[in-house]
Design an enzyme around this catalytic site. Structure first.
Site, PDB file in Angstrom:
ATOM      1  N   THR B 143      -2.760  -5.150  -8.318  1.00 28.53           N
ATOM      2  CA  THR B 143      -1.455  -5.902  -8.083  1.00 28.53           C
ATOM      3  C   THR B 143      -1.826  -7.083  -7.032  1.00 28.53           C
ATOM      4  O   THR B 143      -2.052  -7.978  -7.532  1.00 28.53           O
ATOM      5  CB  THR B 143      -0.583  -4.989  -7.679  1.00 28.53           C
ATOM      6  OG1 THR B 143      -0.879  -4.076  -6.327  1.00 28.53           O
ATOM      7  CG2 THR B 143      -0.042  -3.848  -8.682  1.00 28.53           C
ATOM      8  N   LYS B 166      -7.543   0.583  -6.661  1.00 26.43           N
ATOM      9  CA  LYS B 166      -6.776  -0.938  -6.349  1.00 26.43           C
ATOM     10  C   LYS B 166      -6.047  -0.278  -5.159  1.00 26.43           C
ATOM     11  O   LYS B 166      -5.512   1.060  -5.021  1.00 26.43           O
ATOM     12  CB  LYS B 166      -5.880  -1.197  -7.598  1.00 26.43           C
ATOM     13  CG  LYS B 166      -4.984  -0.105  -8.154  1.00 26.43           C
ATOM     14  CD  LYS B 166      -3.779  -0.001  -7.278  1.00 26.43           C
ATOM     15  CE  LYS B 166      -2.959  -1.556  -7.193  1.00 26.43           C
ATOM     16  NZ  LYS B 166      -1.600  -1.435  -6.273  1.00 26.43           N
ATOM     17  N   THR B 177      -0.005   2.772  -2.412  1.00 27.14           N
ATOM     18  CA  THR B 177      -0.134   2.266  -3.927  1.00 27.14           C
ATOM     19  C   THR B 177      -1.358   2.358  -4.144  1.00 27.14           C
ATOM     20  O   THR B 177      -1.698   1.048  -4.265  1.00 27.14           O
ATOM     21  CB  THR B 177       0.628   0.958  -4.057  1.00 27.14           C
ATOM     22  OG1 THR B 177       2.264   1.165  -3.562  1.00 27.14           O
ATOM     23  CG2 THR B 177       0.767   0.707  -5.579  1.00 27.14           C
ATOM     24  N   GLU B 256      -3.130  -6.653   2.800  1.00 20.27           N
ATOM     25  CA  GLU B 256      -2.277  -7.720   2.348  1.00 20.27           C
ATOM     26  C   GLU B 256      -2.134  -8.514   3.589  1.00 20.27           C
ATOM     27  O   GLU B 256      -1.666  -8.243   4.750  1.00 20.27           O
ATOM     28  CB  GLU B 256      -0.530  -7.256   1.948  1.00 20.27           C
ATOM     29  CG  GLU B 256      -0.867  -6.858   0.588  1.00 20.27           C
ATOM     30  CD  GLU B 256       0.648  -6.265   0.062  1.00 20.27           C
ATOM     31  OE1 GLU B 256       0.834  -5.819  -1.031  1.00 20.27           O
ATOM     32  OE2 GLU B 256       1.382  -5.826   1.004  1.00 20.27           O
ATOM     33  N   ASN B 377       5.167 -10.032   1.059  1.00 21.61           N
ATOM     34  CA  ASN B 377       6.167  -8.688   0.694  1.00 21.61           C
ATOM     35  C   ASN B 377       7.455  -9.373   0.753  1.00 21.61           C
ATOM     36  O   ASN B 377       8.480  -8.555   0.106  1.00 21.61           O
ATOM     37  CB  ASN B 377       5.650  -7.860   1.515  1.00 21.61           C
ATOM     38  CG  ASN B 377       4.540  -6.828   1.413  1.00 21.61           C
ATOM     39  OD1 ASN B 377       4.676  -6.177   0.382  1.00 21.61           O
ATOM     40  ND2 ASN B 377       3.399  -7.123   2.184  1.00 21.61           N
ATOM     41  N   THR B 382       9.823 -11.385  -6.723  1.00 21.07           N
ATOM     42  CA  THR B 382      10.592 -12.345  -7.416  1.00 21.07           C
ATOM     43  C   THR B 382       9.727 -13.657  -7.751  1.00 21.07           C
ATOM     44  O   THR B 382       8.424 -13.851  -7.322  1.00 21.07           O
ATOM     45  CB  THR B 382      11.598 -13.037  -6.417  1.00 21.07           C
ATOM     46  OG1 THR B 382      11.177 -12.861  -5.239  1.00 21.07           O
ATOM     47  CG2 THR B 382      12.636 -12.006  -6.518  1.00 21.07           C
TER      48      THR B 382
END
Lengths: 382, 382
Positions: B143, B166, B177, B256, B377, B382
């Site tokens: 992702t 992942k 996740t 991230e 994040n 979007t």
């Protein structure tokens, strides 16, 4: 601004902070004050917290000596000695016992209070005492705050309840790098304060979170000059709570780098404690907070944050409302996304989550999480 | 790269994600596999987790069908139907019972799997199956990951242990996740997997945190093709753990927006559980994480994070070491700050905290917290 009778304020710069910013403050009353305090639950307690917990049990209190820039936490025996030296020096000039002054500090942990900067400035601190200098005091306790935080209200009987606070980061339930002092000219007993102050704190300062980090220095003091008799206790208590809640709101409003105040409202939980755990889990989730920052109606993150708390519920029964507008029900967005995005752009947001598991509710205030929070905290001390 | 015997891989793009990115992956074995799984503890469980928990009890497993882009979480009855439809379609082409395929999904919560995009591409997914296509598979489950995560090791007996994972955000102990699949050609029983897999996960994937957010979709599957007899069990087990730990490390490395991997090591705690709570509190503290990002040796934040856990200890006895260099003892920096700052700039950091309260220790991996995490994040969906 209403100021309660019997209190004088001072705030000066003595060089603990850089750039001549105000960093030493005094609240003083010639009256013998009734006082009580509520302190951080952090295992690591700053010297002023350890000292304050002891001094608050004294019968006669005359005020609060507070500084910013140095937290006087993790400073050991030497930190203890320095705090006492400063209290004693101030008390000497005021001709009061040093034990009648309550200490409070906020700032960097692990540094000693610079006596050589503070002691020579104490005469100035005292000569500046006045009824009007509350703004200087409020500024003298600021750290990363961007504005001084003062709230004041008056009952119909003419009793004034005045609150001053600081706090913008390291804010979490069970308080934060947060100092809040509530002053009133009402006559109350110490026993009354012992009972009512913790309750007031539970409903105000313990319901805010910026980053889930609880500080070593959190302190709420309430001081009463006993000059006015309370006629309507109910009104007095509700105004005290209003002052505390508005101060808590101002702290969140000034949350480091934040752009939004978000009220998290959990409804329909099985127990109050479950409602509180769920509210806290949502309020502290970085993914929920960044979604609000980005104005992204990604409600899955709210579900995920509720679920990670470990509390059991049926996710499919959850309903979510944003500023009163139905947003999610039965796992589906039930309003058009553009409308929800528009609401998310507002600076004040109410996120109501209905669980349908019971009748208990809980609310708390949080903020969004922005790049600016990172910038402030990556480079705060250096 | 060692690939275990008996496994084929495929990864294709069918338009669930934007820009032709790979988003549908299959691991298939003509052999009957021994398999077990460990799943998220989040109350809100995705459909593939609910389904996987059931299917993993089947005797004969033939592989894993995974997708990215859509988490198939909070999708209700319809999400359940769609997951089954896809499994059945794949099983039909492979001529195996659909119950022998384990599902896994990762991506946005609350959206339905787009059948119209997935179903027509299943023949391609199957025709692409090959021994070499493990990189395509690894990419198909990414992702916000910036690189595919594969680790492979071989015992002296020639047994291969191959792991693919992942995960980059929403990472917290009790998984994240995070999807991780460990494949081996060793012969093991289901009973053995039931016992050993949770232990392996506890020591690897449950000891990493990026943001304290636990996902609805976390899944670790282990599949064994039973083609090779294990001679040295000790070696086999330690290599399996190494594969799991290295995958966990890669997830943190790819955290991230992060710039550093930080190993938090608590030593001298009274109990293992207390050590774990303390490690978690430091690892999830935004103020500690931003201090590491800024390279600011502000050790007070570490003390504050330890204390907010509620665990009792004597703060003055705490010693802190950074990459083995003594940093703090008796509330004082015991090395020059420039040296510590230099260490903090390194991409790999070991933060060792000695409590002197007992003999128990615990370690976990975390990251720093950066503006880039916020950017990713705030605007992910979007």
């Amino acid at each position: 601004m209403f100021v309660p009778e019997g209190f004088l304020f001072s705030g000066i710069s003595c060089g603990i902070k850089k750039e001549d910013k105000l960093d030493l403050g005094l609240i003083y009353s010639p009256e013998e004050l009734t006082a009580w305090g509520v302190f951080t639950t952090n295992t690591v307690k700053a010297i002023p917290v350890l000292l304050g917990k002891r001094l608050i049990r004294e019968k006669k209190i005359h005020g609060i000596l507070a500084n910013s820039g140095v937290a006087n936490a993790c400073t050991g025996e030497e930190g203890f000695k320095r705090a006492l030296t400063i209290l004693k020096e101030v008390a000497k000039y005021l001709k009061i016992p040093y034990k009648s002054l309550l200490p409070a500090s906020t700032g960097v942990i692990g540094e000693q209070l610079p006596l050589e900067k503070i002691l020579p400035n104490i005469p100035t601190l005292i000569s500046n005492l006045s009824v009007q200098n509350y703004i200087q005091f409020a500024k003298a306790i600021m750290t990363t705050d961007t504005f001084p935080k003062i709230v004041s209200k008056k009952t119909e009987d003419g009793i004034v309840i005045f609150g001053v606070a600081k706090g913008a980061g390291m804010i979490a339930p069970n308080m934060a790098t947060m100092l809040a002092f509530i002053l009133t000219d009402a006559e109350v007993s110490k026993d009354y304060l012992k009972k009512s102050l913790p309750k007031m704190v539970e409903q105000s300062f313990n319901r805010i979170t910026v980053d889930g980090d609880t500080s070593t220095n959190d302190t709420v003091y309430m001081l009463c000059s006993n000059l006015k008799k309370i006629k309507n206790w109910e009104k007095f208590e509700s105004l005290c709570l209003e002052v505390a809640k508005e101060l808590a709101y101002l702290i969140i409003k000034d949350g480091e780098g934040t752009s939004k105040v978000i009220k998290i409202l959990i409804k329909g939980a099985k127990t109050k404690n479950e409602a509180k755990i769920l509210a806290t889990s949502v309020a502290n989730s970085p993914l929920v907070k960044t979604a609000f920052y980005g104005g992204d109606p990604n409600w899955g993150r709210i579900f995920s944050a509720l679920g990670k708390s470990g509390i059991k519920f049926n996710p499919q029964e959850i309903e979510i409302y944003l500023n009163g507008i139905p947003w999610v029900a039965n796992f589906k967005s039930i309003n058009n996304e553009a409308k929800i995005k528009e609401e998310m752009r507002k600076p004040e947001i109410e996120l109501c989550i209905r669980l349908k598991q019971g009748k208990m509710s809980y609310e708390m205030l949080t903020t969004d999480l922005t790049e600016e929070y990172i910038r402030i905290n990556a480079h705060y001390r250096t």
